[in-house]
Design a protein around this motif. Structure first.
Motif, PDB file in Angstrom:
ATOM      1  N   GLY A  77      31.499  46.669   9.274  1.00 26.12           N
ATOM      2  CA  GLY A  77      31.372  46.220  10.649  1.00 26.12           C
ATOM      3  C   GLY A  77      32.669  46.296  11.411  1.00 26.12           C
ATOM      4  N   SER A  78      32.630  45.795  12.629  1.00 26.64           N
ATOM      5  CA  SER A  78      33.771  45.864  13.537  1.00 26.64           C
ATOM      6  C   SER A  78      34.774  44.753  13.252  1.00 26.64           C
ATOM      7  CB  SER A  78      33.289  45.759  14.981  1.00 26.64           C
ATOM      8  OG  SER A  78      34.370  45.572  15.868  1.00 26.64           O
ATOM      9  N   SER A  79      36.050  45.062  13.349  1.00 31.71           N
ATOM     10  CA  SER A  79      37.091  44.051  13.180  1.00 31.71           C
ATOM     11  C   SER A  79      37.307  43.251  14.450  1.00 31.71           C
ATOM     12  CB  SER A  79      38.407  44.717  12.774  1.00 31.71           C
ATOM     13  OG  SER A  79      38.826  45.641  13.768  1.00 31.71           O
ATOM     14  N   ASP A  80      36.707  43.688  15.561  1.00 35.65           N
ATOM     15  CA  ASP A  80      36.891  43.009  16.844  1.00 35.65           C
ATOM     16  C   ASP A  80      35.847  41.936  17.109  1.00 35.65           C
ATOM     17  OD1 ASP A  80      39.084  44.617  17.475  1.00 35.65           O
ATOM     18  OD2 ASP A  80      37.792  46.184  18.295  1.00 35.65           O
ATOM     19  N   ALA A  81      34.829  41.845  16.273  1.00 37.40           N
ATOM     20  CA  ALA A  81      33.731  40.903  16.522  1.00 37.40           C
ATOM     21  C   ALA A  81      34.191  39.471  16.265  1.00 37.40           C
ATOM     22  CB  ALA A  81      32.534  41.233  15.645  1.00 37.40           C
ATOM     23  N   VAL A  82      34.048  38.618  17.280  1.00 36.54           N
ATOM     24  CA  VAL A  82      34.398  37.212  17.084  1.00 36.54           C
ATOM     25  C   VAL A  82      33.293  36.494  16.320  1.00 36.54           C
ATOM     26  CG1 VAL A  82      33.377  36.350  19.241  1.00 36.54           C
ATOM     27  CG2 VAL A  82      35.326  35.159  18.230  1.00 36.54           C
ATOM     28  N   LEU A  83      32.076  37.022  16.366  1.00 44.04           N
ATOM     29  CA  LEU A  83      30.960  36.447  15.621  1.00 44.04           C
ATOM     30  C   LEU A  83      30.215  37.543  14.882  1.00 44.04           C
ATOM     31  CD1 LEU A  83      28.527  33.631  16.573  1.00 44.04           C
ATOM     32  CD2 LEU A  83      27.617  35.740  15.617  1.00 44.04           C
ATOM     33  N   THR A  84      30.020  37.331  13.606  1.00 42.31           N
ATOM     34  CA  THR A  84      29.236  38.247  12.778  1.00 42.31           C
ATOM     35  C   THR A  84      28.001  37.512  12.302  1.00 42.31           C
ATOM     36  OG1 THR A  84      31.195  39.480  12.051  1.00 42.31           O
ATOM     37  CG2 THR A  84      29.220  39.637  10.682  1.00 42.31           C
ATOM     38  N   PHE A  85      26.835  38.073  12.607  1.00 39.69           N
ATOM     39  CA  PHE A  85      25.559  37.480  12.223  1.00 39.69           C
ATOM     40  C   PHE A  85      25.027  38.282  11.036  1.00 39.69           C
ATOM     41  CE2 PHE A  85      20.836  36.927  13.482  1.00 39.69           C
ATOM     42  CZ  PHE A  85      20.712  35.825  12.652  1.00 39.69           C
ATOM     43  N   VAL A  86      24.943  37.615   9.874  1.00 34.74           N
ATOM     44  CA  VAL A  86      24.521  38.281   8.649  1.00 34.74           C
ATOM     45  C   VAL A  86      23.110  37.816   8.291  1.00 34.74           C
ATOM     46  CG1 VAL A  86      25.052  38.729   6.227  1.00 34.74           C
ATOM     47  CG2 VAL A  86      26.918  38.301   7.855  1.00 34.74           C
ATOM     48  N   VAL A  87      22.202  38.758   8.123  1.00 35.99           N
ATOM     49  CA  VAL A  87      20.832  38.454   7.720  1.00 35.99           C
ATOM     50  C   VAL A  87      20.753  38.656   6.207  1.00 35.99           C
ATOM     51  CG1 VAL A  87      18.402  39.002   8.028  1.00 35.99           C
ATOM     52  CG2 VAL A  87      19.982  39.176   9.968  1.00 35.99           C
ATOM     53  N   ASN A  88      20.752  37.533   5.465  1.00 35.77           N
ATOM     54  CA  ASN A  88      20.768  37.613   4.006  1.00 35.77           C
ATOM     55  C   ASN A  88      19.478  38.177   3.434  1.00 35.77           C
ATOM     56  OD1 ASN A  88      23.346  36.566   3.945  1.00 35.77           O
ATOM     57  ND2 ASN A  88      22.720  34.492   3.385  1.00 35.77           N
ATOM     58  N   GLY A  89      18.355  37.953   4.107  1.00 38.50           N
ATOM     59  CA  GLY A  89      17.090  38.526   3.673  1.00 38.50           C
ATOM     60  C   GLY A  89      16.256  37.627   2.784  1.00 38.50           C
ATOM     61  N   SER A  90      16.856  36.626   2.170  1.00 37.73           N
ATOM     62  CA  SER A  90      16.115  35.676   1.336  1.00 37.73           C
ATOM     63  C   SER A  90      16.922  34.395   1.231  1.00 37.73           C
ATOM     64  CB  SER A  90      15.855  36.250  -0.065  1.00 37.73           C
ATOM     65  OG  SER A  90      17.074  36.545  -0.720  1.00 37.73           O
ATOM     66  N   ASN A  91      16.276  33.344   0.720  1.00 37.42           N
ATOM     67  CA  ASN A  91      16.947  32.054   0.574  1.00 37.42           C
ATOM     68  C   ASN A  91      17.749  32.063  -0.720  1.00 37.42           C
ATOM     69  OD1 ASN A  91      17.806  29.438   0.561  1.00 37.42           O
ATOM     70  ND2 ASN A  91      15.785  28.519   0.800  1.00 37.42           N
TER      71      ASN A  91
END
Length: 327
Positions: A77-91
Motif C-alpha cells: 500500500g501507500s506510505s502516504d495514507a494516514v488511515l489504512t483500512f484492512v479487511v481481515n476476511g474472518s474473525n
C-alpha cells in the motif's frame, strides 16, 4: 519525532469505531498512522467504514487506503495514507485481528511505537502524546497505559494504566477501579502495582514486538495482554501516563460484564477457559486454586439461574479446560 501506528480492531461495531476515529483525528501528537482492522464483521461495518473514510479522510493531502490481510501483513500500500483500512476476511479473535495491524506496522519499517486501542473508546487530545513521553522518560519500559475512565460516567475510573494479577485464583483487579474524581496518584506508585497494561489503551515499543513477538492468538479473547508481559518478564518494566485520558464503553460488541446475569456466553467462556490456559502455561503451581475458583463460579451461576453458563463451566472442569462448543 517518533512515529506511532494506532491499531483499532472492529467487529460489528462501526458506530463506536467511527466515534473513536473522529477523536483520533484531533490528537495533538502529529506523527501517527491509523490502522483499522475489520475482523470479519457480520453487520454492514465494512461498507459503513468505507463511506466514513471517503467522507472524513479522503480529501486533499490526507489519504486513506483499503487493503486485504495478505497485502497488509506484507507492508503493501501507500506510505502516504494516514488511515489504512484492512479487511481481515474472518474473525481472528483479538490477538489474531490485532496482529494483522501489528505486522503491517512492522513491515512498513518506520514504527517506533504501536498503540492498541479498543474501538469502543474516545480519547482526549493529549492521550497519545502523554504515553509517548512517558516511555521516552522511562527507557526500560516496554508498554504504557492510560487513565481509562467510564464513557458514560467520566468521573469514574476503570483502570489506572493496568491491573494487578492474583496468580493463586487466576483473576485480575484493575488498579484504581474504585476511585472517582480528577486527583490521580503518582505514576511510580501505580507502576509498582502493575502486572500488565489493560488492552483498552496500550502503547508498546516496536522493539518489544521484535524481541518478544506479537500477541498470542490461541486465547482468541482476553488474557493476551498479561501473556505478552509474562513472555518478556524480567527484561522490561511497565509505565503509566496519568494524563493520557481514554473513555471506554466496555465490551460493546462482545457483551463484557462483571455481573454474571449480564454476561454473554462468549465473554464468560473465554474469561474462564483462558484463566486455565494461562495458569497451566505460566503458573501451574496455582492450578488447584484456579479450579476451586471455577467451582465457585459454577455455583454462582446455578444460584442465578444461568444454566447455559453453568453447563459451560461444568464442561470446562470436566474437560480440564479444553475447548467446548460456543453457540
Amino acid at each position: 519525532m517518533s512515529r506511532v501506528y494506532i491499531i483499532v480492531l472492529n467487529w460489528n461495531g462501526w458506530k463506536d469505531t467511527i466515534e473513536c476515529l473522529e477523536s483520533l483525528l484531533l490528537l495533538t501528537f502529529v506523527d501517527f498512522r491509523i490502522v483499522v482492522c475489520d475482523n470479519g464483521s457480520l453487520d454492514d461495518s465494512v461498507e459503513r467504514l468505507r463511506e466514513w473514510c471517503e467522507r472524513a479522510i479522503g480529501f486533499g493531502s490526507v489519504n486513506w487506503q483499503e487493503l486485504n490481510r495478505t497485502v497488509a501483513e506484507n507492508g503493501g500500500g501507500s506510505s502516504d495514507a494516514v488511515l489504512t483500512f484492512v479487511v481481515n476476511g474472518s474473525n481472528l479473535g483479538f490477538g489474531g485481528g490485532t496482529n494483522v495491524g501489528l505486522r503491517y506496522a512492522l513491515a512498513r519499517g518506520d514504527a517506533d511505537f504501536c498503540w492498541l486501542l479498543n474501538n469502543d473508546t474516545v480519547v482526549e487530545t493529549l492521550a497519545l502524546a502523554e504515553m509517548v513521553q512517558r516511555l521516552i522518560d522511562k527507557p526500560d519500559a516496554s508498554m504504557c497505559g492510560s487513565t481509562v475512565r467510564e464513557y458514560g460516567n467520566r468521573s469514574r475510573i476503570q483502570a489506572l494504566g493496568g491491573a494487578t494479577y492474583y496468580k493463586w485464583l487466576g483473576v485480575a483487579w484493575h488498579i484504581g477501579r474504585t476511585i472517582s474524581g480528577d486527583v490521580l496518584p503518582d505514576p511510580a506508585l501505580v507502576e509498582k502495582k502493575m502486572d500488565y497494561v489493560v488492552g483498552a489503551s496500550l502503547l508498546v515499543r516496536s522493539a518489544y514486538l521484535k524481541d518478544v513477538g506479537l500477541l498470542a492468538e490461541e486465547y482468541f479473547l482476553y488474557f493476551e495482554e498479561i501473556d505478552w508481559v509474562f513472555r518478556g518478564q524480567g527484561r522490561y518494566s511497565l509505565a503509566y501516563a496519568p494524563h493520557s485520558i481514554v473513555y471506554h464503553k466496555v465490551g460493546a460488541s462482545i457483551g463484557t460484564a462483571t455481573n454474571p446475569l449480564r454476561k454473554s456466553y462468549q465473554c464468560d467462556y473465554y474469561t474462564l477457559r483462558n484463566r486455565l490456559l494461562f495458569t497451566r502455561r505460566y503458573c501451574p503451581f496455582a492450578l488447584p486454586g484456579v479450579y476451586a475458583g471455577l467451582v465457585g463460579e459454577l455455583l454462582v451461576r446455578l444460584l442465578l439461574g444461568r444454566w447455559d453458563l453453568a453447563g459451560m463451566i461444568g464442561r470446562l472442569l470436566w474437560n480440564g479446560g479444553s475447548e467446548v462448543e460456543i453457540p
